[in-house]
Design a protein around this motif. Structure first.
Motif, short mmCIF file in Angstrom:
data_model
loop_
_atom_site.label_atom_id
_atom_site.label_comp_id
_atom_site.label_asym_id
_atom_site.label_seq_id
_atom_site.Cartn_x
_atom_site.Cartn_y
_atom_site.Cartn_z
N ALA A 228 0.85 -1.19 0.00
CA ALA A 228 0.00 0.00 0.00
C ALA A 228 0.88 1.24 0.00
CB ALA A 228 -0.90 0.00 1.22
N PRO A 229 0.50 2.26 -0.76
CA PRO A 229 1.30 3.49 -0.79
C PRO A 229 1.13 4.30 0.50
CG PRO A 229 -0.70 3.78 -2.05
CD PRO A 229 -0.67 2.34 -1.64
N THR A 230 2.13 5.08 0.79
CA THR A 230 2.04 6.03 1.90
C THR A 230 2.26 7.43 1.35
OG1 THR A 230 4.41 5.80 2.41
CG2 THR A 230 2.88 4.34 3.58
N ALA A 231 1.92 8.43 2.16
CA ALA A 231 2.04 9.81 1.70
C ALA A 231 2.57 10.69 2.82
CB ALA A 231 0.70 10.33 1.21
N ALA A 232 3.41 11.64 2.46
CA ALA A 232 3.89 12.67 3.38
C ALA A 232 3.11 13.95 3.11
CB ALA A 232 5.38 12.89 3.21
N ILE A 233 2.51 14.51 4.14
CA ILE A 233 1.66 15.69 3.99
C ILE A 233 2.40 16.94 4.48
CG2 ILE A 233 -0.56 16.75 4.54
CD1 ILE A 233 -0.78 14.17 2.94
N ASP B 76 -3.37 5.90 -9.01
CA ASP B 76 -4.35 5.75 -10.09
C ASP B 76 -5.09 7.07 -10.25
OD1 ASP B 76 -6.33 5.10 -11.84
OD2 ASP B 76 -7.04 3.34 -10.75
N ALA B 77 -4.99 7.65 -11.44
CA ALA B 77 -5.64 8.94 -11.68
C ALA B 77 -7.15 8.85 -11.60
CB ALA B 77 -5.22 9.48 -13.05
N GLY B 78 -7.69 7.65 -11.72
CA GLY B 78 -9.14 7.49 -11.67
C GLY B 78 -9.71 7.36 -10.27
N GLN B 79 -8.83 7.35 -9.26
CA GLN B 79 -9.28 7.20 -7.89
C GLN B 79 -9.25 8.53 -7.15
OE1 GLN B 79 -10.45 4.29 -6.66
NE2 GLN B 79 -10.11 3.41 -8.69
N ASP B 80 -10.23 8.74 -6.27
CA ASP B 80 -10.27 9.96 -5.46
C ASP B 80 -9.32 9.83 -4.27
OD1 ASP B 80 -12.21 11.07 -7.08
OD2 ASP B 80 -13.86 10.23 -5.91
N VAL B 81 -8.68 10.92 -3.92
CA VAL B 81 -7.81 10.98 -2.74
C VAL B 81 -8.54 11.77 -1.66
CG1 VAL B 81 -5.61 11.78 -1.82
CG2 VAL B 81 -5.72 10.83 -4.13
N GLU B 82 -8.74 11.16 -0.51
CA GLU B 82 -9.44 11.81 0.58
C GLU B 82 -8.44 12.33 1.61
OE1 GLU B 82 -12.34 9.27 2.27
OE2 GLU B 82 -13.50 9.05 0.40
N LEU B 83 -8.63 13.55 2.04
CA LEU B 83 -7.76 14.18 3.03
C LEU B 83 -8.62 14.61 4.20
CD1 LEU B 83 -4.91 15.22 3.73
CD2 LEU B 83 -5.53 17.38 2.62
N SER B 84 -8.30 14.09 5.38
CA SER B 84 -9.07 14.41 6.58
C SER B 84 -8.28 15.39 7.44
CB SER B 84 -9.36 13.13 7.37
OG SER B 84 -10.07 13.43 8.56
N LEU B 85 -8.89 16.54 7.77
CA LEU B 85 -8.27 17.57 8.60
C LEU B 85 -8.97 17.62 9.95
CD1 LEU B 85 -7.90 20.44 5.97
CD2 LEU B 85 -6.18 18.77 6.67
N ARG B 86 -8.17 17.63 11.01
CA ARG B 86 -8.72 17.71 12.35
C ARG B 86 -8.20 18.97 13.03
NH1 ARG B 86 -7.55 12.77 16.18
NH2 ARG B 86 -5.45 13.65 15.97
N LEU C 200 -4.20 28.02 2.65
CA LEU C 200 -3.13 27.03 2.69
C LEU C 200 -3.04 26.25 1.38
CD1 LEU C 200 -3.71 25.44 6.22
CD2 LEU C 200 -2.09 27.23 5.60
N THR C 201 -1.82 25.86 1.04
CA THR C 201 -1.59 24.89 -0.03
C THR C 201 -1.09 23.61 0.62
OG1 THR C 201 -1.03 26.58 -1.67
CG2 THR C 201 -0.30 24.34 -2.12
N ILE C 202 -1.90 22.54 0.51
CA ILE C 202 -1.55 21.25 1.11
C ILE C 202 -1.01 20.33 0.03
CG2 ILE C 202 -2.42 19.25 2.37
CD1 ILE C 202 -4.56 21.08 3.55
N THR C 203 0.17 19.77 0.28
CA THR C 203 0.83 18.90 -0.70
C THR C 203 0.97 17.49 -0.13
OG1 THR C 203 2.09 20.78 -1.57
CG2 THR C 203 2.88 18.56 -2.12
N ALA C 204 0.51 16.50 -0.89
CA ALA C 204 0.67 15.09 -0.52
C ALA C 204 1.68 14.46 -1.47
CB ALA C 204 -0.67 14.37 -0.59
#
Length: 213
Positions: A161-166, A192-202, A181-185
């Motif tokens: 599974a891929p991981t991401a640095a935010i 996959d360009a066809g998949q949505d990326v969800e970002l949860s902010l708390r 803000l500009t948030i970079t993952a």
């Protein structure tokens, strides 16, 4: 009258042997690779090109006739480490002539053959390999003149599974009401360009902001 004598020259024998071989192939339904006599070539695109391990997947093989003589037989063989192969429905005008646990063979009469420059899709259901890696499907095609062509189309299996640095941009390091803000993952592998990326902010108030209130 003298009895008639049949004289068979080497050329006559070769002609009759070729005719006999063609008849046997038609009657027996055998797929005999004749790459030395190939009068066509083909290219294949497999989709999906990448999949996760141990996953039930439907692969689509788009076969294009890059030669001159029409293709009327297509045989697709799975990689050794894939399992549970099931042949998908044949394209219109075609039929499944052979189906085993390792390969699917599709044939056509003449009218619906893959003509020069045309592309026809074939689908196969299979369970992907357990281990990550690149795996090759073998695709064989045969034309109306019994010429054959063989190719390998590779697909990738990914089990990690891929991981991401935010990271985010902010002038003073503190996010306040009204800030933009500009948030970079940054991901560890292509996504996959066809998949949505969800970002949860708390939201969380810092100690200094609590002290200021």
């Amino acid at each position: 009258m003298l009895p008639r004598t049949n004289v068979f020259t080497p050329r006559t024998l070769r002609t009759r042997s070729a005719a006999l071989l063609a008849a046997l192939m038609l009657l027996g339904g055998f797929f005999v690779p004749l790459s030395a006599n190939a009068v066509h070539t083909h290219s294949v695109v497999a989709s999906p090109a990448i999949e996760t391990g141990s996953t039930a997947t439907t692969y689509t093989f788009s076969v294009t006739n890059d030669g001159t003589d029409s293709i009327n037989r297509v045989q697709i063989t799975k990689p050794v480490d894939f399992s549970g192969l099931s042949c998908g429905a044949a394209p219109s005008g075609w039929a499944i002539s052979t189906a085993t646990g390792t390969m699917c063979e599709y044939t056509d009469g003449i009218s619906d053959a893959i003509d020069s420059g045309e592309t026809l899709p074939f689908t196969i259901d299979v369970t992907t390999a357990v281990l990550a890696g690149t795996y090759g499907w073998t695709v064989q095609t045969q034309d109306l003149l019994f010429g054959a062509d063989v190719s390998t189309v590779n697909v990738d299996i990914d089990t990690t599974a891929p991981t991401a640095a935010i990271t985010y941009s902010d002038a003073d390091g503190r996010v306040k009401a009204g800030d933009s803000l500009t948030i970079t993952a940054t991901f560890t592998e292509d996504m996959d360009a066809g998949q949505d990326v969800e970002l949860s902010l708390r939201p969380q108030r810092s100690r200094s902001s609590r002290d200021d209130s």
